[in-house]
Write an enzyme that holds these catalytic residues in place. Structure first.
Site, mmCIF file in Angstrom:
data_model
loop_
_atom_site.group_PDB
_atom_site.id
_atom_site.type_symbol
_atom_site.label_atom_id
_atom_site.label_comp_id
_atom_site.label_asym_id
_atom_site.label_seq_id
_atom_site.Cartn_x
_atom_site.Cartn_y
_atom_site.Cartn_z
ATOM 1 N N ASP A 36 0.840 -1.205 0.000
ATOM 2 C CA ASP A 36 0.000 0.000 0.000
ATOM 3 C C ASP A 36 0.873 1.252 0.000
ATOM 4 O OD1 ASP A 36 -2.300 1.472 0.057
ATOM 5 O OD2 ASP A 36 -2.736 1.132 2.170
ATOM 6 N N ASN A 84 -10.481 -2.533 -6.484
ATOM 7 C CA ASN A 84 -9.603 -1.662 -7.279
ATOM 8 C C ASN A 84 -10.165 -1.309 -8.659
ATOM 9 O OD1 ASN A 84 -6.474 -3.052 -5.988
ATOM 10 N ND2 ASN A 84 -7.612 -1.247 -5.347
HETATM 11 C C1 FPP Z 1 -1.637 0.236 -3.419
HETATM 12 O O1 FPP Z 1 -1.240 1.582 -3.455
HETATM 13 C C2 FPP Z 1 -1.107 -0.552 -4.517
HETATM 14 C C3 FPP Z 1 -1.841 -1.185 -5.477
HETATM 15 C C4 FPP Z 1 -3.313 -1.107 -5.521
HETATM 16 C C5 FPP Z 1 -1.222 -1.948 -6.558
HETATM 17 C C6 FPP Z 1 0.048 -2.710 -6.268
HETATM 18 C C7 FPP Z 1 0.666 -2.964 -7.560
HETATM 19 C C8 FPP Z 1 1.983 -2.930 -7.848
HETATM 20 C C9 FPP Z 1 3.049 -2.735 -6.839
HETATM 21 C C10 FPP Z 1 2.340 -3.037 -9.292
HETATM 22 C C11 FPP Z 1 2.998 -4.226 -9.749
HETATM 23 C C12 FPP Z 1 2.557 -5.544 -9.205
HETATM 24 C C13 FPP Z 1 3.144 -6.700 -9.553
HETATM 25 C C14 FPP Z 1 2.722 -7.982 -8.883
HETATM 26 C C15 FPP Z 1 4.191 -6.731 -10.561
HETATM 27 P P1 FPP Z 1 -2.370 2.702 -3.567
HETATM 28 O O2 FPP Z 1 -2.511 3.054 -4.986
HETATM 29 O O3 FPP Z 1 -3.594 2.225 -2.878
HETATM 30 O O4 FPP Z 1 -1.697 3.865 -2.773
HETATM 31 P P2 FPP Z 1 -2.411 4.988 -1.894
HETATM 32 O O5 FPP Z 1 -3.134 4.280 -0.780
HETATM 33 O O6 FPP Z 1 -1.257 5.808 -1.389
HETATM 34 O O7 FPP Z 1 -3.302 5.740 -2.813
#
Ligand code: FPP
Length: 261
Positions: A36, A84
């Site tokens: 996250d 998501n």
């Molecule tokens: C959460 O941060 C992250 C995600 C929803 C996606 C995770 C995906 C990756 C790290 C990309 C690549 C994955 C693989 C397996 C290669 P957020 O967007 O919720 O952050 P925030 O809470 O700060 O808005």
């Protein structure tokens, strides 16, 4: 300490000092991660959210490598939840793109390092091209044994439980009186995997967010303020050190308190 670990966790660094505190004979078998904070990481740098996800892919690479070198058996990464899909189309598209790029780039590494890829979550909702690529790499790595990398995609814990219940009802071999926790677990997406011993959540949020609801019943939770794109091998080690300090009782009393009630 083995040479492989010495080379990776370089002597004289913080990560090496942490590694010396780790009891390699008592590692968590299964580590799960709620990745996250990509959005906040990007915002704090004046970048777009998708650039945050791209930076997060680097952390995925490093965490997979560090976990495999340490000797962890299963690493589960929560990459895309059923919720998501509510994000802007462009962001969702970029996430799938990143995953495809990751698979194209890392499939050889998975093979060479004896790592198995396994997907959990609703496959039917995944973009067809992404699913094809995922299933290609799952098949390619299905006999690998060193570590299983589980990627949760289009995943929700409640959906997984409902799907399991449906499969049980449809399976005519199961009589109601035969259903117990072990049988139930065989119908989950995680069938055959040990439950997570350690759950890491980055960016400071104190929530489970519909992740592995059944499986985390007795999991130790470690939350760090570090945002996912900043997550490095030393943070994994910090989590393992903290995990090994915990007293896991599984509802029982401490062994040294037995007989004193
Ligand atoms: C959460 O941060 C992250 C995600 C929803 C996606 C995770 C995906 C990756 C790290 C990309 C690549 C994955 C693989 C397996 C290669 P957020 O967007 O919720 O952050 P925030 O809470 O700060 O808005």
């Amino acid at each position: 300490m083995s040479k492989i670990l010495e080379e990776y966790f370089r002597p004289g660094t913080e990560e090496h000092a942490l590694l010396e505190q780790v009891d390699l004979a008592r590692l968590p078998r299964h580590v799960a991660v709620i990745m996250d904070g990509n959005g906040r990481w990007a915002k704090s740098r004046g970048l777009s959210r998708v650039e945050g996800h791209a930076a997060g892919s680097e952390s995925v690479h490093e965490t997979v490598e560090a976990a495999a070198r340490l000797g962890i058996e299963v690493l589960t990464l929560f990459a895309f939840s059923r919720e998501n899909w509510k994000r802007p189309r462009q962001e969702v598209g970029r996430l799938w793109q990143l995953l495809k790029e990751f698979l194209k780039k890392e499939d050889k590494l998975l093979v060479e390092n004896d790592l198995r890829l396994r997907i959990i979550g609703r496959r039917d909702g995944l973009p067809a091209r992404v699913l094809r690529e995922l299933e290609r790499v799952e098949t390619l790595t299905k006999n690998n044994r060193r570590m299983t990398v589980v990627v949760a995609l289009n995943y929700g814990g409640r959906t997984e439980l409902v799907d399991a219940a449906r499969r049980i009802l449809e399976d005519k071999r199961i009589r109601p009186r035969d259903l117990d926790e072990d049988v139930f677990a065989r119908y989950l997406d995680t069938a055959g995997l040990p439950d997570p011993d350690l759950l890491i959540r980055t960016s400071g949020e104190l929530r489970i967010s519909n992740f592995l609801l059944w499986q985390v019943a007795y999991t130790e939770i470690w939350v760090t303020q570090v945002l996912w794109p900043d997550f490095r091998r030393r943070h994994l080690l910090q989590a393992v050190v903290e995990y090994q300090r915990r007293d896991r009782r599984f509802g029982d009393v401490k062994s040294r308190e037995r007989g004193t009630a």
